[in-house]
Design a protein around this motif. Sequence first.
Motif, short mmCIF file in Angstrom:
data_model
loop_
_atom_site.label_atom_id
_atom_site.label_comp_id
_atom_site.label_asym_id
_atom_site.label_seq_id
_atom_site.Cartn_x
_atom_site.Cartn_y
_atom_site.Cartn_z
N ALA A 1 -7.88 20.31 16.10
CA ALA A 1 -7.49 21.74 16.41
C ALA A 1 -8.06 22.77 17.55
CB ALA A 1 -7.89 22.38 14.41
N ALA A 2 -9.14 22.14 17.60
CA ALA A 2 -9.92 23.12 18.39
C ALA A 2 -9.59 22.45 20.00
CB ALA A 2 -11.24 23.04 18.16
N ILE A 3 -8.77 21.26 20.14
CA ILE A 3 -8.79 21.13 21.53
C ILE A 3 -7.58 22.12 21.79
CG2 ILE A 3 -8.18 19.13 22.77
CD1 ILE A 3 -9.15 17.03 20.63
N THR A 4 -6.36 21.89 21.58
CA THR A 4 -5.32 23.01 21.10
C THR A 4 -4.03 22.51 20.48
OG1 THR A 4 -5.72 22.34 23.98
CG2 THR A 4 -3.83 24.12 23.36
N GLY A 5 -5.33 22.87 18.79
CA GLY A 5 -3.79 22.85 18.04
C GLY A 5 -3.11 21.52 17.90
N TYR A 6 -3.89 20.07 18.27
CA TYR A 6 -3.48 19.32 17.97
C TYR A 6 -3.50 18.96 16.72
CZ TYR A 6 -3.75 18.74 22.97
OH TYR A 6 -2.87 19.44 24.37
N SER A 7 -3.10 17.63 16.07
CA SER A 7 -3.84 16.82 14.89
C SER A 7 -3.71 15.53 15.13
CB SER A 7 -2.24 17.22 13.88
OG SER A 7 -0.95 16.22 14.12
N GLY A 8 -3.50 15.20 16.02
CA GLY A 8 -3.88 13.63 16.30
C GLY A 8 -3.38 13.05 17.20
N GLN B 1 -16.36 21.80 26.41
CA GLN B 1 -16.22 22.24 24.52
C GLN B 1 -15.58 21.71 23.93
OE1 GLN B 1 -15.97 26.69 24.81
NE2 GLN B 1 -16.55 26.96 22.48
N ARG B 2 -13.85 21.78 24.62
CA ARG B 2 -13.08 21.21 23.50
C ARG B 2 -12.87 19.83 22.72
NH1 ARG B 2 -8.09 23.95 26.41
NH2 ARG B 2 -8.46 26.05 25.59
N TRP B 3 -13.65 18.99 24.61
CA TRP B 3 -13.46 17.20 24.23
C TRP B 3 -14.40 16.48 23.50
CZ3 TRP B 3 -8.60 14.35 24.12
CH2 TRP B 3 -8.21 15.26 24.27
N GLN B 4 -15.90 17.34 23.89
CA GLN B 4 -17.48 16.91 23.61
C GLN B 4 -17.24 16.58 22.38
OE1 GLN B 4 -19.25 15.59 26.22
NE2 GLN B 4 -19.95 14.27 24.11
N PRO B 5 -16.51 16.96 20.94
CA PRO B 5 -17.23 16.65 19.33
C PRO B 5 -16.30 14.90 19.34
CG PRO B 5 -17.07 18.79 19.29
CD PRO B 5 -16.06 18.00 21.05
N GLY C 1 -11.48 10.06 30.69
CA GLY C 1 -10.77 11.46 31.94
C GLY C 1 -10.34 12.54 30.79
N ILE C 2 -10.12 13.79 31.03
CA ILE C 2 -9.62 14.63 31.16
C ILE C 2 -9.15 16.20 31.74
CG2 ILE C 2 -9.80 16.88 29.11
CD1 ILE C 2 -10.32 14.25 28.22
N ILE C 3 -7.68 15.24 32.50
CA ILE C 3 -7.49 16.07 33.43
C ILE C 3 -7.73 17.68 33.57
CG2 ILE C 3 -5.26 14.65 33.50
CD1 ILE C 3 -3.26 16.31 31.97
N SER C 4 -7.72 18.77 34.49
CA SER C 4 -8.14 19.78 34.34
C SER C 4 -7.02 21.10 34.11
CB SER C 4 -8.87 20.19 35.98
OG SER C 4 -7.56 19.84 36.71
N THR C 5 -7.05 21.17 32.87
CA THR C 5 -6.27 22.26 32.32
C THR C 5 -6.55 23.96 32.53
OG1 THR C 5 -6.56 21.96 30.33
CG2 THR C 5 -4.05 20.51 31.11
N ASP C 6 -8.16 23.34 31.95
CA ASP C 6 -8.57 24.67 32.24
C ASP C 6 -10.48 24.18 32.97
OD1 ASP C 6 -7.42 26.31 29.91
OD2 ASP C 6 -7.79 24.76 28.85
N SER C 7 -11.28 25.02 32.98
CA SER C 7 -12.49 25.10 33.62
C SER C 7 -12.62 23.75 33.27
CB SER C 7 -12.73 26.02 33.48
OG SER C 7 -13.53 26.53 32.08
N SER C 8 -13.78 22.67 33.08
CA SER C 8 -14.50 21.85 32.83
C SER C 8 -15.46 21.90 31.43
CB SER C 8 -15.34 21.59 33.78
OG SER C 8 -14.69 21.45 35.06
N ALA C 9 -16.05 23.74 32.25
CA ALA C 9 -17.06 24.29 31.07
C ALA C 9 -15.59 24.13 29.76
CB ALA C 9 -17.72 25.11 31.00
N VAL C 10 -14.91 25.00 29.60
CA VAL C 10 -13.72 24.65 27.90
C VAL C 10 -13.14 24.00 27.83
CG1 VAL C 10 -11.90 25.73 27.96
CG2 VAL C 10 -13.32 27.46 28.87
N LEU C 11 -13.17 22.18 28.93
CA LEU C 11 -12.64 21.17 28.63
C LEU C 11 -14.20 20.09 27.65
CD1 LEU C 11 -10.51 20.22 31.17
CD2 LEU C 11 -9.97 20.79 29.15
#
Length: 321
Positions: free
Chosen positions: A258-265, A39-43, A27-37
């Motif tokens: 990095a693409a999620i939101t500048g995270y490293s791990g 794109q960031r999290w699917q990889p 589960g990913i909280i809705s900080t952005d639209s589902s489409a944006v989330l």
Amino acid sequence: MTFLRSLIAGAAALACVAAHAEDFNLGIISTDSSAVLSQRWQPLVDDMSKQTGLHVKAFFATDYAGIIEGMRFNKVQVGYFGNASAMEAVDRANGEVFAKITYANGDTGYKSVLITNVNSRFKTLDDVFKNTKDVTLGFGDPNSTSGTLVPGYYLFARHNTPVNTSFKAVLPSSHEANLLAVVNNKIDIATNNTEMLDTLKKDHPDKFAQVRVLWTSPLIDSDPLVWRKDLPQATKDKVRTFFLNYGKTDPHEKAVMAAITGYSGFVASSDAQLLPVRQISLFQQKQKIQSDTHLSDDDRKTQIAALDAKLSALNAATSKQ
């Protein structure tokens, strides 16, 4: 016949296992639209499936409560939360914090902000609080740490300004929607956080130039990962190993983070990281009770005493960290 029954039973067992595996949702909280989330999290979700052998699917909802309730009813087995929503997942959805994110720039957390358009009439906080009845506020999801809980305590409560009754209009929305509303001069002010501002600065520097920061909070611990306590230990081991090793050395994984939101791990964590948020939440509950004119004096004293006892216990627990 015995062999056939055994074969059927074995096939049924495998089907049950496969069905359970198919139901493993992140589960990913809705900080952005589902489409944006997505794109960031699917990889990361795809990598998690490959590396753990679980059939992981991303689970999105229109608000934070949807992810909390998803975990409560076992539609979400692991969730990415903010601290306030993680507290709700721990208290109401059989959740437990096991990790938290880390940042590529070395930061150990992020901050809540109050923003306005660079061309607005608000140059300082004094401009906001001198006449809030003429101000439209973009506020966060009720379960948002940086959008609601932290500014509610560190900003509005300390200015003796109850959010629900002090402004011309209060418009709860996602971080993304509030940020765009400020950029496009659709609302006067809005809560947000430094993560979103950093992303905007990197991806759309022209829009970032339209934002003025009026207030910045103390540091908030980085966002936690929560799993259901009743997950099988073997599954927990797989999930923990995946997250604690992800993005450490592999170039692909580093790029995903990095693409999620500048995270490293991710690093290990526990429910203890929620203690400061619990303190803020209890303090706000105490303020509401103190100002509730429908309560009798005895009821008010009883409820405040109960909250004070909880706050004392939290203060003692925090001092041991």
